[in-house]
Design an enzyme around this catalytic site. Structure first.
Site, mmCIF file in Angstrom:
data_model
loop_
_atom_site.group_PDB
_atom_site.id
_atom_site.type_symbol
_atom_site.label_atom_id
_atom_site.label_comp_id
_atom_site.label_asym_id
_atom_site.label_seq_id
_atom_site.Cartn_x
_atom_site.Cartn_y
_atom_site.Cartn_z
ATOM 1 N N GLY A 16 0.849 -1.072 0.010
ATOM 2 C CA GLY A 16 0.146 0.240 0.227
ATOM 3 C C GLY A 16 1.084 1.707 0.067
ATOM 4 O O GLY A 16 2.094 1.698 -0.377
ATOM 5 N N PHE A 17 0.420 2.300 -0.024
ATOM 6 C CA PHE A 17 0.659 3.853 -0.198
ATOM 7 C C PHE A 17 2.198 3.650 1.227
ATOM 8 O O PHE A 17 3.370 3.682 1.071
ATOM 9 C CB PHE A 17 -0.091 4.681 0.251
ATOM 10 C CG PHE A 17 0.159 5.948 0.756
ATOM 11 C CD1 PHE A 17 1.486 6.405 0.139
ATOM 12 C CD2 PHE A 17 -0.073 7.120 2.103
ATOM 13 C CE1 PHE A 17 2.148 7.616 0.565
ATOM 14 C CE2 PHE A 17 -0.099 8.370 2.073
ATOM 15 C CZ PHE A 17 1.811 8.805 1.503
ATOM 16 N N ASP A 37 -0.242 -8.755 2.207
ATOM 17 C CA ASP A 37 -1.205 -7.952 1.178
ATOM 18 C C ASP A 37 -2.434 -8.165 -0.212
ATOM 19 O O ASP A 37 -1.905 -9.500 -0.614
ATOM 20 C CB ASP A 37 -0.189 -6.965 0.084
ATOM 21 C CG ASP A 37 -0.920 -4.832 -0.290
ATOM 22 O OD1 ASP A 37 -0.668 -4.279 0.487
ATOM 23 O OD2 ASP A 37 -2.446 -4.946 -0.399
ATOM 24 N N TYR A 156 -14.518 2.091 10.167
ATOM 25 C CA TYR A 156 -13.030 2.616 10.287
ATOM 26 C C TYR A 156 -12.598 2.959 11.388
ATOM 27 O O TYR A 156 -11.923 2.277 12.293
ATOM 28 C CB TYR A 156 -12.661 3.168 8.635
ATOM 29 C CG TYR A 156 -11.078 3.680 9.022
ATOM 30 C CD1 TYR A 156 -10.538 2.893 8.430
ATOM 31 C CD2 TYR A 156 -10.723 5.078 9.779
ATOM 32 C CE1 TYR A 156 -8.705 2.835 8.552
ATOM 33 C CE2 TYR A 156 -9.016 4.992 9.122
ATOM 34 C CZ TYR A 156 -8.619 4.177 8.507
ATOM 35 O OH TYR A 156 -6.979 4.780 9.174
ATOM 36 N N TYR A 170 -3.360 -7.749 24.489
ATOM 37 C CA TYR A 170 -2.362 -8.840 23.627
ATOM 38 C C TYR A 170 -1.021 -8.023 25.057
ATOM 39 O O TYR A 170 -0.425 -8.678 25.703
ATOM 40 C CB TYR A 170 -2.239 -8.983 22.880
ATOM 41 C CG TYR A 170 -2.488 -10.062 22.176
ATOM 42 C CD1 TYR A 170 -4.403 -10.215 22.197
ATOM 43 C CD2 TYR A 170 -1.527 -11.036 22.211
ATOM 44 C CE1 TYR A 170 -4.241 -11.295 21.563
ATOM 45 C CE2 TYR A 170 -2.214 -11.968 21.516
ATOM 46 C CZ TYR A 170 -4.066 -12.359 21.404
ATOM 47 O OH TYR A 170 -4.728 -12.954 20.436
ATOM 48 N N THR A 186 -1.008 11.889 5.998
ATOM 49 C CA THR A 186 -0.671 11.203 5.474
ATOM 50 C C THR A 186 -0.351 11.150 3.609
ATOM 51 O O THR A 186 -1.528 11.440 3.314
ATOM 52 C CB THR A 186 0.328 9.876 5.598
ATOM 53 O OG1 THR A 186 0.496 10.155 7.234
ATOM 54 C CG2 THR A 186 2.456 9.431 5.601
ATOM 55 N N ARG A 197 -8.754 10.560 -1.798
ATOM 56 C CA ARG A 197 -8.614 11.842 0.113
ATOM 57 C C ARG A 197 -8.137 13.176 -1.059
ATOM 58 O O ARG A 197 -7.710 13.218 -2.526
ATOM 59 C CB ARG A 197 -6.999 11.136 1.022
ATOM 60 C CG ARG A 197 -7.017 9.890 1.377
ATOM 61 C CD ARG A 197 -6.338 9.607 2.419
ATOM 62 N NE ARG A 197 -6.216 8.339 2.028
ATOM 63 C CZ ARG A 197 -5.188 7.601 2.135
ATOM 64 N NH1 ARG A 197 -4.380 7.237 3.521
ATOM 65 N NH2 ARG A 197 -4.172 6.152 1.604
HETATM 66 N N1 UDP Z 1 -11.814 16.592 1.147
HETATM 67 C C1 UDP Z 1 -12.014 17.901 -0.066
HETATM 68 N N2 UDP Z 1 -11.791 17.513 -1.534
HETATM 69 C C2 UDP Z 1 -11.755 16.490 -1.876
HETATM 70 C C3 UDP Z 1 -11.593 15.683 -0.821
HETATM 71 C C4 UDP Z 1 -11.278 15.096 0.785
HETATM 72 O O1 UDP Z 1 -12.207 18.260 0.288
HETATM 73 O O2 UDP Z 1 -11.647 15.492 -3.299
HETATM 74 C C5 UDP Z 1 -12.009 17.105 2.496
HETATM 75 C C6 UDP Z 1 -12.079 16.175 3.608
HETATM 76 O O3 UDP Z 1 -14.606 15.867 3.425
HETATM 77 C C7 UDP Z 1 -11.794 15.887 4.599
HETATM 78 C C8 UDP Z 1 -10.253 16.737 3.967
HETATM 79 O O4 UDP Z 1 -10.817 16.774 2.271
HETATM 80 O O5 UDP Z 1 -12.618 17.256 4.763
HETATM 81 C C9 UDP Z 1 -9.172 15.438 4.265
HETATM 82 O O6 UDP Z 1 -10.139 14.251 3.391
HETATM 83 P P1 UDP Z 1 -9.488 13.186 3.221
HETATM 84 O O7 UDP Z 1 -10.321 12.601 2.731
HETATM 85 O O8 UDP Z 1 -8.312 13.177 2.625
HETATM 86 O O9 UDP Z 1 -9.058 12.584 4.495
HETATM 87 P P2 UDP Z 1 -9.985 12.132 5.848
HETATM 88 O O10 UDP Z 1 -9.181 13.122 6.778
HETATM 89 O O11 UDP Z 1 -11.402 13.475 5.777
HETATM 90 O O12 UDP Z 1 -9.790 10.795 6.087
#
Ligand code: UDP
Length: 332
Positions: A16-17, A37, A156, A170, A186, A197
């Site tokens: 993964g990343f 993975d 999650y 544990y 990250t 993300r």
């Molecule tokens: N977000 C956004 N535009 C995008 C994707 C995400 O404005 O195209 C916003 C999302 O609603 C959140 C923040 O960016 O407030 C970070 O989102 P991400 O999915 O990266 O991670 P999170 O911290 O929410 O798990």
């Protein structure tokens, strides 16, 4: 330290990343790595970066299922188990919420049992999501969080909370030596362009002809850590002699709004694509910033890569990945 020739480090989620960066770093230090993975969210090219390294072995498996023989048979050599196996992007972990929950609970259980049998040290990558939509800011490890167990993020965040509970049990029962990292947002090379993300979305949109998507009004905040810093923190935590019954925040305390992040990506790429505002996802945390006093004091760790440098590296990497000329990047 896991240094003798026979020692093997298991990295679940190693394609993964963050996992692929961790594996590369361990290999570069001369370690032997067994990567597990299911390739659910990994980029296939992450694996190609790792394959061919003499110390690298890959087993395709899902940690929700009993661990394969190929892994169990290596138990006598395994001295470290890193658990980075779980989809971490909201659209991806919500696509199959049952699998996300099971990955965190059943998958973590399988790896803990392996660590117990192998007498290996186990590191869980937990998450800032355990703080939910936090009322305490910045987030200290003692804060117990404000999550919503009925919402779409629960698979999650509640899954990771359960994984932490199991991991600390544990340790309390002396069944395994454990470490727990709470990873904040990250970013960096090796992210999937379709990851969903914010950093990967904004950069990929800016480098193509798609509008820049801001969810909500863009006033929500996040704090972004460059992946090399994160990997450094994970290894330091794994190799530290700290009291295992405490989680450690790993992240970059530089907090900014999503609008500010978008403005930086726009300036860096020189894009003229329009910005569009889309609905804020349910339970989207309003703010997030790690207090890293514990990591500073106990691990001597803090992020070193500035947001500007990290974003420039990430933009350059995505430009190559998407086949866009690097000359397009205003910053270069
Ligand atoms: N977000 C956004 N535009 C995008 C994707 C995400 O404005 O195209 C916003 C999302 O609603 C959140 C923040 O960016 O407030 C970070 O989102 P991400 O999915 O990266 O991670 P999170 O911290 O929410 O798990």
């Amino acid at each position: 330290m896991a240094r003798s020739d026979g020692d093997l480090i298991l990295v679940a989620g190693g394609a993964g990343f963050i996992g692929s960066h961790l594996v590369l770093r361990l290999l570069s230090e001369g370690r032997q790595v067994l990567c597990l993975d299911n390739l659910q969210t990994a980029r296939p090219s992450n694996l190609r970066l790792l394959e061919g390294h003499p110390g690298f072995r890959f087993v395709e498996a899902d940690i929700v299922a009993p661990l394969p023989r190929a892994v169990i048979d290596e138990g006598h050599r395994i001295t470290r188990v890193y658990n980075l196996a779980c989809a971490a992007s909201p659209p991806q972990y919500q696509a199959d919420p049952e699998h996300t929950m099971l990955t965190n609970v059943v998958g973590t259980h399988h790896l803990l049992r392996l660590a117990e049998k192998a007498r290996a040290r186990f590191l869980l990558t937990s998450t800032s999501e355990v703080y939910g939509d936090p009322e305490v800011h910045p987030q200290v490890e003692e804060y117990r969080g404000w999550t919503n167990c009925t919402g779409p993020r629960a698979c999650y965040d509640e899954g990771k909370r359960a994984a932490e509970a199991l991991t600390f049990d544990y340790a309390r029962m002396d069944r395994a030596e454990v470490r727990v990292a709470r990873i904040f947002n990250t970013y960096g090379p090796n992210m999937h362009p379709d990851d969903g993300r914010v950093v990967s979305n904004l950069i990929c949109q800016a480098l193509s002809d798609r509008p820049i998507t801001i969810y909500g009004d863009g006033s929500q905040t996040r704090s972004f850590c460059y992946v090399a810093d994160m990997v450094d923190g994970l290894i330091r935590l794994m190799e530290s002699d700290i009291d295992p019954l405490q989680p450690i925040n790993l992240g970059n305390p530089l907090e900014l709004t999503v609008s500010d992040l978008a403005a930086r990506v726009v300036a860096m790429t020189g894009t003229r694509n329009p910005v569009v505002y889309e609905p804020l996802p349910q339970d989207d945390p309003r703010r997030r910033r790690p207090d890293i006093t514990r990591a500073r004091n106990l691990l001597g760790w803090e992020p070193r890569v500035s947001l500007e440098d990290g974003l420039a590296k990430t933009c350059g990497w995505f430009a190559e990945e998407l086949g866009v000329g690097r000359e397009m990047l205003a910053a270069e």
